[in-house]
Design an enzyme around this catalytic site. Structure first.
Site, short mmCIF file in Angstrom:
data_model
loop_
_atom_site.label_atom_id
_atom_site.label_comp_id
_atom_site.label_asym_id
_atom_site.label_seq_id
_atom_site.Cartn_x
_atom_site.Cartn_y
_atom_site.Cartn_z
N ASP A 171 14.24 -0.40 10.82
CA ASP A 171 13.10 -0.07 11.67
C ASP A 171 11.80 -0.09 10.88
O ASP A 171 10.77 -0.57 11.38
CB ASP A 171 13.31 1.29 12.34
CG ASP A 171 13.63 2.42 11.37
OD1 ASP A 171 13.99 2.14 10.19
OD2 ASP A 171 13.52 3.59 11.77
N ALA A 224 18.04 4.99 22.36
CA ALA A 224 17.64 3.61 22.11
C ALA A 224 16.60 3.18 23.14
O ALA A 224 16.79 3.38 24.34
CB ALA A 224 18.85 2.68 22.18
N ASP A 283 5.39 5.47 11.29
CA ASP A 283 6.35 5.57 12.39
C ASP A 283 6.78 7.03 12.49
O ASP A 283 7.48 7.56 11.62
CB ASP A 283 7.56 4.67 12.13
CG ASP A 283 8.47 4.55 13.34
OD1 ASP A 283 8.38 5.39 14.26
OD2 ASP A 283 9.30 3.62 13.38
N VAL A 292 17.40 0.99 18.29
CA VAL A 292 18.39 2.08 18.34
C VAL A 292 18.11 3.09 17.25
O VAL A 292 18.15 2.77 16.06
CB VAL A 292 19.81 1.52 18.20
CG1 VAL A 292 20.83 2.64 18.38
CG2 VAL A 292 20.06 0.40 19.21
N GLY A 339 15.59 1.00 5.68
CA GLY A 339 15.82 1.11 7.11
C GLY A 339 15.19 -0.06 7.85
O GLY A 339 14.01 -0.37 7.65
#
Length: 246
Positions: free
Chosen positions: A105, A17, A125, A12, A103
């Site tokens: 992610d 997402a 990323d 997400v 984070g």
């Protein structure tokens, strides 16, 4: 997770997402969910009549995350598990004094990269933000960078300047632009590619493998002359690793 179990996994972000449905180790469905898009919501909720687990990586605002979790809970009567950055996971060692502030992610992308490759790594990323993280061969996070992504850069430029305006479209490229639209888009592309190049140059002479992910990751990987590979599901792969290890 046994071969019969079904796990819904979600990555997400701030605006959407990515999700995929796994039956054992096999991906049997995938899609993109946006809260304001009714069709994408219906597709997500119709992905399976039953689930055994729901795993989530989220960098969305708390309110949006709570709304999504509640929707999934109502649909499948399951409590979603939310991954969090930790001080150490599967040999990956966080450099932050407050590990949970990283984070998730970024954490999961590094975790998945270490499961795929040995040696020193650079994990890039390229999404709403461009993140660059260096991981030592022994699993220590050497540090990283967070940089506005292309859309954020363009929005800031258009909002804070009066004469930088354009209506025509332009692709992202590295050569000098021959119109305002090209100059803006090519300048943003140069900034993104230049940031990764500088980060890799500053990482020192010790060899490292570069792994790219995110919506802009494939473009960066193609345009940079480094030993690199693009992996579309890197964050979800990290979520799989962490979920199985928890």
């Amino acid at each position: 997770m046994s071969s019969a179990e079904r796990c819904l996994q979600l990555d997400v972000g701030n605006s959407s997402a990515k999700w995929r449905l796994l039956e054992g180790d096999e991906i049997v469905a995938r899609g993109l969910y946006r809260s304001e898009d009714e069709q994408s919501r219906d597709n997500l909720l119709a992905c399976s009549p039953r689930l055994d687990a729901i795993w989530i990586s989220s960098v969305a605002k708390d309110e949006a995350q709570q709304e999504l979790s509640a929707m999934l809970r109502r649909q499948w009567q399951l409590e979603p598990w939310l991954a969090r950055s930790e001080a150490e996971t599967l040999g990956l060692i966080n450099s932050y004094s407050e590990p949970q502030r990283m984070g998730v992610d970024r954490w999961l992308a590094m975790l998945a990269a270490r499961q795929r490759y040995t040696g020193r790594l650079c994990v890039v990323d390229a999404g709403s933000a461009l993140t660059i993280d260096i991981v030592a061969a022994d699993g220590r996070h050497e540090g990283g960078y967070i940089i506005p992504g292309p859309q954020l850069m363009e929005r800031a430029l258009l909002l804070d300047t009066d004469r930088v305006r354009f209506a025509e479209t332009a692709e992202y490229a590295l050569q000098p632009g021959e119109s305002t639209a090209e100059a803006v888009r090519h300048g943003i592309a140069l900034a993104q590619a230049g940031a990764v190049t500088m980060a890799l140059n500053l990482a020192g002479s010790e060899p490292l493998k570069s792994i790219f992910t995110g919506g802009g990751g494939q473009w960066l990987q193609r345009h940079l002359n480094y030993d690199g590979e693009y992996v579309a599901d890197l964050v979800l792969d990290g979520l799989q690793c962490m979920g199985r290890a928890r």
